[in-house]
Design a protein around this motif. Sequence first.
Motif, PDB file in Angstrom:
ATOM      1  N   PHE A 100       0.851  -1.185   0.000  1.00  0.00           N
ATOM      2  CA  PHE A 100       0.000   0.000   0.000  1.00  0.00           C
ATOM      3  C   PHE A 100       0.888   1.236   0.000  1.00  0.00           C
ATOM      4  O   PHE A 100       1.953   1.251   0.623  1.00  0.00           O
ATOM      5  N   PHE A 101       0.409   2.278  -0.667  1.00  0.00           N
ATOM      6  CA  PHE A 101       1.049   3.584  -0.535  1.00  0.00           C
ATOM      7  C   PHE A 101       0.039   4.557   0.051  1.00  0.00           C
ATOM      8  O   PHE A 101      -1.049   4.740  -0.475  1.00  0.00           O
ATOM      9  N   TYR A 102       0.428   5.178   1.157  1.00  0.00           N
ATOM     10  CA  TYR A 102      -0.365   6.229   1.782  1.00  0.00           C
ATOM     11  C   TYR A 102       0.529   7.441   1.969  1.00  0.00           C
ATOM     12  O   TYR A 102       1.751   7.380   1.820  1.00  0.00           O
ATOM     13  N   GLU A 103      -0.096   8.557   2.323  1.00  0.00           N
ATOM     14  CA  GLU A 103       0.678   9.725   2.730  1.00  0.00           C
ATOM     15  C   GLU A 103      -0.137  10.523   3.725  1.00  0.00           C
ATOM     16  O   GLU A 103      -1.357  10.357   3.842  1.00  0.00           O
ATOM     17  N   THR A 104       0.545  11.376   4.477  1.00  0.00           N
ATOM     18  CA  THR A 104      -0.138  12.249   5.419  1.00  0.00           C
ATOM     19  C   THR A 104      -0.975  13.261   4.636  1.00  0.00           C
ATOM     20  O   THR A 104      -0.788  13.441   3.429  1.00  0.00           O
ATOM     21  N   THR A 105      -1.885  13.937   5.339  1.00  0.00           N
ATOM     22  CA  THR A 105      -2.811  14.836   4.639  1.00  0.00           C
ATOM     23  C   THR A 105      -2.111  16.029   4.020  1.00  0.00           C
ATOM     24  O   THR A 105      -2.611  16.605   3.049  1.00  0.00           O
ATOM     25  N   GLY A 106      -0.965  16.442   4.580  1.00  0.00           N
ATOM     26  CA  GLY A 106      -0.231  17.550   3.988  1.00  0.00           C
ATOM     27  C   GLY A 106      -0.890  18.905   4.180  1.00  0.00           C
ATOM     28  O   GLY A 106      -0.554  19.853   3.467  1.00  0.00           O
ATOM     29  N   ALA A 251     -25.985   5.915  21.583  1.00  0.00           N
ATOM     30  CA  ALA A 251     -25.108   4.787  21.248  1.00  0.00           C
ATOM     31  C   ALA A 251     -23.894   4.821  22.163  1.00  0.00           C
ATOM     32  O   ALA A 251     -23.552   5.862  22.731  1.00  0.00           O
ATOM     33  N   ASP A 252     -23.249   3.674  22.311  1.00  0.00           N
ATOM     34  CA  ASP A 252     -22.039   3.586  23.118  1.00  0.00           C
ATOM     35  C   ASP A 252     -20.865   4.105  22.297  1.00  0.00           C
ATOM     36  O   ASP A 252     -20.752   3.801  21.105  1.00  0.00           O
ATOM     37  N   VAL A 253     -19.987   4.868  22.924  1.00  0.00           N
ATOM     38  CA  VAL A 253     -18.869   5.495  22.224  1.00  0.00           C
ATOM     39  C   VAL A 253     -17.547   4.918  22.715  1.00  0.00           C
ATOM     40  O   VAL A 253     -17.296   4.880  23.921  1.00  0.00           O
ATOM     41  N   HIS A 254     -16.725   4.482  21.772  1.00  0.00           N
ATOM     42  CA  HIS A 254     -15.368   4.033  22.078  1.00  0.00           C
ATOM     43  C   HIS A 254     -14.368   4.907  21.333  1.00  0.00           C
ATOM     44  O   HIS A 254     -14.486   5.079  20.112  1.00  0.00           O
ATOM     45  N   ASN A 255     -13.413   5.461  22.054  1.00  0.00           N
ATOM     46  CA  ASN A 255     -12.254   6.084  21.422  1.00  0.00           C
ATOM     47  C   ASN A 255     -11.392   4.907  20.979  1.00  0.00           C
ATOM     48  O   ASN A 255     -10.595   4.384  21.741  1.00  0.00           O
ATOM     49  N   ILE A 256     -11.569   4.463  19.739  1.00  0.00           N
ATOM     50  CA  ILE A 256     -11.279   3.081  19.369  1.00  0.00           C
ATOM     51  C   ILE A 256      -9.804   2.779  19.172  1.00  0.00           C
ATOM     52  O   ILE A 256      -9.351   1.662  19.434  1.00  0.00           O
ATOM     53  N   LEU A 257      -9.036   3.725  18.665  1.00  0.00           N
ATOM     54  CA  LEU A 257      -7.617   3.441  18.471  1.00  0.00           C
ATOM     55  C   LEU A 257      -6.831   4.741  18.446  1.00  0.00           C
ATOM     56  O   LEU A 257      -7.369   5.820  18.212  1.00  0.00           O
ATOM     57  N   TYR A 258      -5.543   4.594  18.698  1.00  0.00           N
ATOM     58  CA  TYR A 258      -4.636   5.733  18.639  1.00  0.00           C
ATOM     59  C   TYR A 258      -3.454   5.363  17.765  1.00  0.00           C
ATOM     60  O   TYR A 258      -2.859   4.285  17.908  1.00  0.00           O
ATOM     61  N   GLY A 259      -3.118   6.246  16.841  1.00  0.00           N
ATOM     62  CA  GLY A 259      -1.965   6.008  15.984  1.00  0.00           C
ATOM     63  C   GLY A 259      -1.814   7.143  14.995  1.00  0.00           C
ATOM     64  O   GLY A 259      -2.357   8.236  15.187  1.00  0.00           O
ATOM     65  N   SER A 260      -1.078   6.890  13.925  1.00  0.00           N
ATOM     66  CA  SER A 260      -0.854   7.913  12.909  1.00  0.00           C
ATOM     67  C   SER A 260      -0.487   7.224  11.610  1.00  0.00           C
ATOM     68  O   SER A 260      -0.159   6.025  11.592  1.00  0.00           O
ATOM     69  N   GLN A 261      -0.529   7.981  10.522  1.00  0.00           N
ATOM     70  CA  GLN A 261      -0.090   7.445   9.242  1.00  0.00           C
ATOM     71  C   GLN A 261       1.351   6.956   9.322  1.00  0.00           C
ATOM     72  O   GLN A 261       1.706   5.917   8.775  1.00  0.00           O
ATOM     73  N   GLU A 262       2.201   7.735   9.999  1.00  0.00           N
ATOM     74  CA  GLU A 262       3.629   7.431  10.033  1.00  0.00           C
ATOM     75  C   GLU A 262       3.946   6.224  10.915  1.00  0.00           C
ATOM     76  O   GLU A 262       4.844   5.441  10.598  1.00  0.00           O
ATOM     77  N   ALA A 263       3.235   6.090  12.032  1.00  0.00           N
ATOM     78  CA  ALA A 263       3.607   5.086  13.033  1.00  0.00           C
ATOM     79  C   ALA A 263       2.585   3.963  13.182  1.00  0.00           C
ATOM     80  O   ALA A 263       2.750   3.096  14.033  1.00  0.00           O
ATOM     81  N   PHE A 264       1.534   3.961  12.386  1.00  0.00           N
ATOM     82  CA  PHE A 264       0.507   2.919  12.382  1.00  0.00           C
ATOM     83  C   PHE A 264      -0.312   2.955  13.684  1.00  0.00           C
ATOM     84  O   PHE A 264      -0.392   3.994  14.331  1.00  0.00           O
ATOM     85  N   VAL A 265      -0.885   1.819  14.084  1.00  0.00           N
ATOM     86  CA  VAL A 265      -1.770   1.784  15.256  1.00  0.00           C
ATOM     87  C   VAL A 265      -0.948   1.442  16.495  1.00  0.00           C
ATOM     88  O   VAL A 265      -0.446   0.323  16.636  1.00  0.00           O
ATOM     89  N   ILE A 266      -0.836   2.406  17.371  1.00  0.00           N
ATOM     90  CA  ILE A 266       0.018   2.271  18.551  1.00  0.00           C
ATOM     91  C   ILE A 266      -0.751   1.704  19.734  1.00  0.00           C
ATOM     92  O   ILE A 266      -0.199   0.997  20.582  1.00  0.00           O
ATOM     93  N   ALA A 267      -2.052   1.995  19.818  1.00  0.00           N
ATOM     94  CA  ALA A 267      -2.861   1.513  20.945  1.00  0.00           C
ATOM     95  C   ALA A 267      -4.293   1.303  20.475  1.00  0.00           C
ATOM     96  O   ALA A 267      -4.762   1.957  19.544  1.00  0.00           O
TER      97      ALA A 267
END
Length: 474
Positions: A100-106, A251-267
């Motif tokens: 895959f190729f992705y990039e940050t929003t810039g 509805a039930d709300v989950h802050n579902i994940l934390y990460g970034s384009q550069e570092a992927f899913v950290i938590a």
Amino acid sequence: MWLPTHGPAAEFAARYLDVHRAFYDRTITPEALDGWRSRQLRTVLEQVGSGSPFYARHLKDVDLASVTPGDLTALPFTTKTDLRREMLDVLSRPLADAVFFYETTGTTGAATPCPRDGREVVASNAHVTESWASIFRHHFGDHAPRIGLMGPTEVHSFGDTLGDVARNTGSMNAKIWPYSPVIGFQKALQLMRDLELEVICCTPGVALTLAKAAEHFGYDLRRDFAVRLLFVTGEMCTPALARNLEAVWGADVHNILYGSQEAFVIATSCRNKRMHLSQTNYLIEVVEPESGRSHGARGSGELTVTMLVDGVKPLVRYRTGDVVAIEEPSGCDCEMPGDLVRIVGRTLDRLDLGGRRFTAGQIETAVMTGVTGAAGYQVVIERDADGQDRLTVRLELLKGLVDDPAGVADGVCDRAAADLGVPVRAELSDGLDPIVSTGAFVSWKAARIVDRRTEPDHETKVAQKMAVNRGYTR
């Protein structure tokens, strides 16, 4: 789960998933986990030192053989500025190795390339799959819910990553980005209704704008939709804002994940709505934002990660720019292993008010605690002739969800003034500036704060320009 079928990525996946399964089954010994992390750190350092033009220069004076998972301080930090300057020179494998190729929003600087290979996809998505599967079991039992994915752009990992995770859990998913000129808010709402989507994954800002759009187009969130879970990500969502979203959506709300384009899913989130670090994928440090002094793997400060997956773009001592608090996972009876992390906000989003410094999370908590039925908020900061900071909190309340709007406003004034130590007044608005919807693209501060004590900074100007073309009636 998608798996590479041949070559080095397939070999890595087989080894990785053995460790991953033992980690989640809690059968892995401390010695085995330490051994995995030591071997992967050695592999990553050897790879970036020889394969990345940037890291070959960046690490040339470091004795890489002496670096251990317990002490990374001999390694220099990697920053967002480095990534923007070096671009593809950060890669330590050929770009052609990526799937895959992705990039940050810039939006606030050069868009940086974020390719991923099969190793990185498997390792990152495995943790999200565990999270979603656990939460779905808790809410739906054996039923695989229907999911709406609302990602930001075509070159963002959101749709591919979470589409793969939905498939891993046996769930149908529909990618319906409401800001797309093809979909739009009216079509997104129609699809949510017709497909009876039960889980919506989006940013908190999109969830609030969807609620306003539903009101505008004549929908009732509880009567017309089947949504039982909101999975929010991409920007800060304090518990106070999450409770407001729950009141708005039912509805039930989950802050579902934390990460970034550069570092992927950290938590990733657990069923108890707490974030657990993906500790087979990263070595974690908490550092002082100003000095860079490391506190080790736990404590409060700026999150710094060293990636343990030897994909095309592993990062070494990468300063995320996010302020966190990390603690051991005791007291959480969920199925997710890994230390607990609480995201406080970006280092750049800290504000001085009345001679004290506050994080973004503290400000949002002060404003939104006790508020339910709000479609959004914005904070205006001014300084009077005597040098006193003053706040005006603009609130937009949804019709029919608030019995006493004046009482809500009074409560905001009292609580925010007590928590922040400056005079506060509240202003009820029929429609906030569209800039509040730009948080995930630019920053919480640019979207939520109007600071009249200073000239608009670069991020604020970018957000103002972006806001011109945003809205659910366009």
